[in-house]
Design an enzyme around this catalytic site. Structure first.
Site, mmCIF file in Angstrom:
data_model
loop_
_atom_site.group_PDB
_atom_site.id
_atom_site.type_symbol
_atom_site.label_atom_id
_atom_site.label_comp_id
_atom_site.label_asym_id
_atom_site.label_seq_id
_atom_site.Cartn_x
_atom_site.Cartn_y
_atom_site.Cartn_z
ATOM 1 N N ARG A 197 -27.364 -25.060 46.314
ATOM 2 C CA ARG A 197 -26.216 -25.949 46.321
ATOM 3 C C ARG A 197 -24.989 -25.155 46.740
ATOM 4 N NH1 ARG A 197 -29.550 -29.200 46.436
ATOM 5 N NH2 ARG A 197 -29.817 -31.111 45.207
ATOM 6 N N GLU A 235 -19.668 -31.238 51.959
ATOM 7 C CA GLU A 235 -20.661 -31.710 52.921
ATOM 8 C C GLU A 235 -20.327 -33.131 53.352
ATOM 9 O OE1 GLU A 235 -24.656 -31.254 51.493
ATOM 10 O OE2 GLU A 235 -24.422 -29.105 51.111
ATOM 11 N N HIS A 260 -28.045 -29.315 55.321
ATOM 12 C CA HIS A 260 -28.746 -29.660 54.070
ATOM 13 C C HIS A 260 -30.086 -30.335 54.382
ATOM 14 C CE1 HIS A 260 -27.917 -30.579 49.561
ATOM 15 N NE2 HIS A 260 -29.198 -30.348 49.773
#
Length: 329
Positions: free
Chosen positions: A238, A267, A286
């Site tokens: 993360r 993000e 991601h």
């Protein structure tokens, strides 16, 4: 016996079809968008035996109306957006995907490590710009083989990565708050060390820990100062685990050699994010855990875990065991 399962998700249609293809025949599946109004979510979830989250987030006002739910199951490894304390208070177990994405994420780590160490992106840019073989004699590029590789967090992904690194004959050390048993350490050919020693000695460091209050900015200014000048750090966990301001400074001042980020604090990143401009950083959106194979495994795991919950068997990969015990005692 029919089992009612609501899937709360913003999955694209093709993934929804994939997930549904693994549902047992006795499962009655109701799919609703996670962006739907709260009243529609409540209506879809209130009579469910289990809820599967494509996106690991659900409003507590929905769960407070779900008196039959025996399991809140995520398709992802991460669950930091869930209010674990509040969900535990109403007695609902939460389970993540049980390492279903471990193969995919570990492959992505190796891919990023190889590209950074071998200078693949620089060579690709040179080839496109017709600068054939430019810079290849500078000897700034190396090999992953026999490198010292440090893994922070030895869950399913860390273990899978250690297993794959055996083929590169790397010297692998790990740091985790828990000790692996000696048999597992021997099978994976790894040794536990302190975080300080791992930071000081590793050529490549890969992060595999959850994001919480204790791990926020786990890697920052002081940690970068301990690393080798030729060190590469890779984060597929993360974004908040790395202090990106400190990372940018460490990269610009050549305190470390490079970074690979599949996750970021914001993000998508802001358009003017300076990390996007550096040539010693690889950033992916991601997607490390997203493959057709990992999606299939996570769907299978989710439905099998729902069956276990309904049958009152041990639920696998529960992340709030301690909290449930606290509130039920």
């Amino acid at each position: 016996m029919k089992i009612s399962v609501t899937i709360l998700s913003r999955m694209p249609p093709e993934r929804s079809r994939l997930v549904l293809s693994y549902a047992p025949e006795n499962f009655e599946i109701n799919i609703i968008e996670s962006s739907a109004p709260i009243d529609l979510q409540i209506n879809a979830c209130k009579d469910a035996d289990a809820i599967i989250l494509g996106t690991p987030n659900i409003d507590m006002s929905v769960l407070n109306e779900c008196h039959k739910v025996k399991l809140l199951q995520t398709l992802s490894a991460g669950y930091e957006e869930l209010n674990i304390e509040a969900i535990s208070k109403i007695g609902i177990p939460i389970a993540n995907n049980g390492g279903s994405n471990a193969g995919a994420v570990s492959e992505q780590v190796l891919s990023i490590a190889l590209m950074l160490i071998r200078g693949t992106l620089k060579h690709w840019e040179n080839a496109k710009e017709k600068k054939w073989r430019e810079g290849i004699r500078d000897l700034n590029f190396g090999e992953l083989g026999n490198k010292k590789f440090g893994i922070v967090g030895m869950g399913p992904i860390g273990k899978e990565l250690a297993k794959k690194l055996q083929g590169f004959q790397c010297e692998v050390s790990y740091y985790d708050i828990n000790f692996l048993d000696p048999i597992t350490e021997n099978e994976l050919n790894i040794s536990r060390t302190t975080l300080n020693n791992l930071l000081k000695n590793s050529d490549v460091i890969s992060l595999h820990i959850p994001l919480n209050e204790k791990t926020y900015h786990f890697i920052g200014k002081n940690e970068f100062l301990k690393m080798k000048k030729n060190a590469i750090i890779i984060n597929t966990s993360r974004g908040g685990i790395i202090d990106e301001i400190a990372l940018l400074k460490a990269l610009k001042e050549e305190q470390i050699a490079g970074a690979g980020l599949d996750v970021m604090e914001s993000e998508p990143p802001k358009e003017n994010d300076a990390l996007l401009e550096l040539n010693n950083v690889i950033i992916t959106p991601h997607m490390a855990g997203v493959t057709s194979e990992s999606n299939s495994r996570s769907a299978l795991f989710a439905f099998e875990n729902v069956n276990r919950a309904i049958a009152k068997k041990e639920i696998l990969s529960v992340v709030n065991t301690k909290e449930l015990l606290t509130y039920r005692s």
